[in-house]
Scaffold this active site. Structure first.
Site, PDB file in Angstrom:
ATOM      1  N   LYS A 117      15.357 -71.782  51.186  1.00  0.00           N
ATOM      2  CA  LYS A 117      15.009 -72.082  49.801  1.00  0.00           C
ATOM      3  C   LYS A 117      15.969 -73.062  49.137  1.00  0.00           C
ATOM      4  CE  LYS A 117      11.553 -69.314  50.223  1.00  0.00           C
ATOM      5  NZ  LYS A 117      11.638 -69.051  51.656  1.00  0.00           N
ATOM      6  N   GLU A 139      19.572 -69.673  40.344  1.00  0.00           N
ATOM      7  CA  GLU A 139      18.619 -70.393  39.502  1.00  0.00           C
ATOM      8  C   GLU A 139      18.596 -69.773  38.117  1.00  0.00           C
ATOM      9  OE1 GLU A 139      15.086 -72.125  42.420  1.00  0.00           O
ATOM     10  OE2 GLU A 139      14.695 -70.378  41.168  1.00  0.00           O
ATOM     11  N   ARG A 152       2.090 -71.609  55.468  1.00  0.00           N
ATOM     12  CA  ARG A 152       1.097 -70.800  56.186  1.00  0.00           C
ATOM     13  C   ARG A 152      -0.123 -70.634  55.304  1.00  0.00           C
ATOM     14  NH1 ARG A 152       1.687 -66.421  52.950  1.00  0.00           N
ATOM     15  NH2 ARG A 152       3.783 -65.862  52.267  1.00  0.00           N
TER      16      ARG A 152
END
Length: 448
Positions: free
Chosen positions: A118, A201, A293
């Site tokens: 990430k 974040e 996916r």
């Protein structure tokens, strides 16, 4: 390769049945795999061939790369579809399939690696000029984390770089909480994902979770199939998804879908993927991650666009171009998906494995059921608790939810507890009916 002949479905449950149907519709043979617990499962009966791959525990079967490779070789398939979950976002698995001379029905391993971490994905999004939530790169020391906090401001989220599916995220409101959470988060990330890297974040209060479905082939086409709103979630696990996102301005829709396509093109993406964003109350949007996916909630996108996403995955993997262009993708109506899980909402959503004694499915116009279960089947304690996905389409949002409410009245499961009654309450909740809601709404509603 102009097309596929035989595909190994390296998964179980409803997504295995979904892939097998798509293969058969395309004239492709499908090979199922199964663990001890799944020997008599529905998808095993549906497939053209089936291979036992190990014990009931997922790490000894569906997560066993060597067992899956052996199954692929023994059945002489030319491609492997990973579905979602398990090994679907494992770059190692994708690379192993390619090294075995087979086609991985998904993106290249390099794209999985780039978007799977990430922190790396944040930097990649920034380089593609896609907005990201203010935050940091990888952080290891408290002093570095405190510097980030001074710059970004509280509240913040401490996130595992290798996390996904809403896991590996811990909120912090002040410096004392940061000092307490940081070492715990690092240890948990190492234990859960095999990688203790974390990053920070800024929290986005009142945000919606909006994701964009993308498709990309090897012939230069990258397109989007519009967006889904997945804000009805508990502990970052989705319960209800809706397409398109309600009350989203068209200018925001155009900007967010363009950003998703730009990112997919930037990383050399191929096959189906989903780019996820947070959208604040002023409709500023920020990239959070990319799922490399097919998504659990792909049926509602299929319902509003008429595009068979799994069929397109098979086309792409077979070397063919997408069957559509961006200009041909048309959005029509609204669709909503409800996840029916074997869980007891009255006991903090505790899973309730057991035998399904009664299984009556709804029907009618605009109603779709995706399930890997049948009456008499067992909900295993070894895997996720999903019984079925109920997806309903309507000409507008009111009709979609009306059909969902009617379908829930017809949907009966006994032998295990389920979330059907909870969905009956949610679909008449005033806040949800007016829409949209934010990502913390469901937990607040449950608390009330």
């Amino acid at each position: 390769m102009s097309g596929l002949r035989r595909v190994l479905v390296a998964n179980r449950g409803e997504i295995a049945t979904r892939i097998i149907r798509a293969c058969h519709t395309a004239g492709i043979e499908a090979v199922a795999v199964y663990s001890d617990a799944d020997e008599r499962a529905r998808w095993v009966r549906m497939a053209d061939d089936a291979v036992h791959i190990g014990r009931s525990a997922a790490r000894k079967s569906y997560l066993d790369v060597e067992a899956l490779l052996k199954a692929a070789r023994s059945t002489e398939v030319d491609a492997v579809h990973p579905g979602y979950g398990f090994l679907s976002e494992s770059a190692e698995f994708a690379r192993s399939i390619a090294e075995a001379g087979l086609v991985f029905i998904g993106p290249p391993a390099s794209a999985i690696e780039q978007m799977g971490d990430k922190a790396t994905a944040r930097r990649t999004a920034e380089s593609a000029e896609v907005p990201v939530v203010p935050g940091s790169g990888p952080v290891t020391e408290l002093a570095d984390a405190e510097k980030v906090a001074a710059s970004v401001g509280y509240p913040m989220l401490v996130k595992a770089a290798a996390g996904g599916g809403g896991r590996g995220i811990r909120p912090v409101r002040n410096g004392a909480e940061l000092a307490e959470v940081l070492p715990t988060a690092q240890a948990e990330a190492q234990s859960a994902f095999g990688d203790g890297t974390i990053y920070l974040e800024r929290a986005v209060p009142g945000a919606r979770h909006v994701e964009v479905q993308v498709l990309a082939d090897d012939h230069g086409t990258v397109l989007h199939l519009y967006e889904r709103d997945c804000s009805v979630q508990r502990r970052r696990q989705k319960l209800i998804e809706e397409a398109p996102a309600p009350a989203l301005q068209e200018s925001t829709r155009e900007a967010i879908t363009s950003a998703a396509v730009r990112l997919a093109r930037h990383v050399g993406y191929r096959n189906a993927g989903t780019v996820e964003f947070l959208v604040d109350s002023e409709e500023n949007f920020f990239f959070i991650e990319m799922n490399t996916r097919v998504q659990v909630e792909h049926p509602i996108t299929e319902m509003i666009t008429g595009v068979d996403i799994v069929a397109e995955q098979l086309r792409i993997a077979g070397g063919r171009a997408l069957s559509i262009t961006q200009d041909e993708v048309q959005r029509r109506g609204t669709a909503v998906e409800l996840r029916i899980n074997a869980e007891d909402p009255e006991r903090d959503f505790t899973p309730t494995p057991g035998d399904i004694a009664e299984f009556e499915l709804p029907g009618g116009p605009g109603v779709r059921i995706d399930t890997g279960m049948a009456q008499g089947d067992r909900i295993s304690p070894f895997y996720d608790s999903l019984i079925a996905k109920l997806a309903c389409w309507g000409a507008d949002r009111d009709q979609a939810y009306a059909r969902a409410r009617q379908a829930l009245e017809e949907f009966h499961v006994s032998g295990v507890s389920s979330t059907i009654d909870l969905h009956r309450q949610l679909t008449v909740a005033e806040d949800l009916r007016k829409g949209p809601v934010h990502v913390n709404w469901l937990e607040q509603w449950l608390g009330d």
